[in-house]
Design a protein around this motif. Structure first.
Motif, PDB file in Angstrom:
ATOM      1  N   PHE A  17      14.165  69.765  19.420  1.00  0.00           N
ATOM      2  CA  PHE A  17      15.049  70.921  19.351  1.00  0.00           C
ATOM      3  C   PHE A  17      15.881  71.076  20.624  1.00  0.00           C
ATOM      4  N   GLY A  18      15.365  70.609  21.759  1.00  0.00           N
ATOM      5  CA  GLY A  18      16.179  70.577  22.969  1.00  0.00           C
ATOM      6  C   GLY A  18      17.357  69.633  22.807  1.00  0.00           C
ATOM      7  N   GLY A  19      17.130  68.521  22.143  1.00  0.00           N
ATOM      8  CA  GLY A  19      18.219  67.594  21.850  1.00  0.00           C
ATOM      9  C   GLY A  19      19.249  68.194  20.917  1.00  0.00           C
ATOM     10  N   VAL A  20      18.784  68.944  19.917  1.00  0.00           N
ATOM     11  CA  VAL A  20      19.721  69.623  19.009  1.00  0.00           C
ATOM     12  C   VAL A  20      20.575  70.617  19.790  1.00  0.00           C
ATOM     13  N   VAL A  21      19.944  71.363  20.689  1.00  0.00           N
ATOM     14  CA  VAL A  21      20.686  72.344  21.499  1.00  0.00           C
ATOM     15  C   VAL A  21      21.682  71.636  22.413  1.00  0.00           C
ATOM     16  N   LEU A  22      21.271  70.518  23.012  1.00  0.00           N
ATOM     17  CA  LEU A  22      22.206  69.781  23.859  1.00  0.00           C
ATOM     18  C   LEU A  22      23.406  69.274  23.069  1.00  0.00           C
ATOM     19  N   VAL A  23      23.181  68.823  21.856  1.00  0.00           N
ATOM     20  CA  VAL A  23      24.299  68.376  21.017  1.00  0.00           C
ATOM     21  C   VAL A  23      25.222  69.550  20.696  1.00  0.00           C
ATOM     22  N   MET A  24      24.628  70.700  20.412  1.00  0.00           N
ATOM     23  CA  MET A  24      25.444  71.882  20.110  1.00  0.00           C
ATOM     24  C   MET A  24      26.293  72.315  21.313  1.00  0.00           C
ATOM     25  N   PHE A  25      25.773  72.060  22.522  1.00  0.00           N
ATOM     26  CA  PHE A  25      26.510  72.410  23.736  1.00  0.00           C
ATOM     27  C   PHE A  25      27.368  71.254  24.244  1.00  0.00           C
ATOM     28  N   HIS A  79      26.861  67.902  24.614  1.00  0.00           N
ATOM     29  CA  HIS A  79      26.285  66.817  25.404  1.00  0.00           C
ATOM     30  C   HIS A  79      25.576  65.870  24.440  1.00  0.00           C
ATOM     31  N   PRO A  80      26.361  65.155  23.610  1.00  0.00           N
ATOM     32  CA  PRO A  80      25.753  64.410  22.506  1.00  0.00           C
ATOM     33  C   PRO A  80      24.895  63.220  22.936  1.00  0.00           C
TER      34      PRO A  80
END
Length: 140
Positions: free
Chosen positions: A70-78, A80-81
């Protein structure tokens, strides 16, 4: 008989993987990757049910993988893919690592691909992957 929710969920998961693939193909386009993440999670929820999904993502022994995913999902949303995909990949391996030896054992019976999965190096890789031989249950 397969329920309609399972059919729709499987389709959404496939569509999510397609968007993830396209996002990576188009040089880590964060919009496509974010869409793929959302479709994958919606498809997973429809496929196995909301209560089982909640139970799966709330187990304390999988906390590291859950936070990474979920941290990765949040990073993608912000936007930082690349880092988001790295975190998601680690989270998915941590969450579903126990399933990989099971999938490899099933793929040994497939006519063309089976010869690859019967190679000793590939067997060793999958048997050690995700604590494959310690008798723990599959993730879902």
């Amino acid at each position: 008989m397969v329920s309609d929710n399972t059919k729709i969920g499987t389709g959404l998961m496939f569509l999510g993987f397609t968007f993830l693939f396209l996002g990576v193909l188009f040089l880590f386009d964060s919009t496509l990757i974010a869409l793929g993440d959302l479709l994958f999670l919606a498809g997973l929820t429809l496929t196995i049910g909301a209560s089982r999904t909640l139970r799966f993502f709330s187990r304390k022994d999988r906390l590291r993988g859950i936070l990474a995913f979920f941290g990765g999902v949040v990073l993608v949303m912000f936007r930082h893919p690349i880092f988001g995909m790295i975190f998601q990949g680690y989270g998915l391996v941590y969450l579903f690592g126990q399933f990989f030896p099971i999938a490899a054992a099933s793929l040994k019976e497939v006519p063309i691909v089976g010869s690859i999965f019967r190679q000793p190096a590939v067997e060793r890789f999958f048997s050690s992957f995700g604590q494959g031989g310690d008798g723990r249950r599959a993730p879902v």
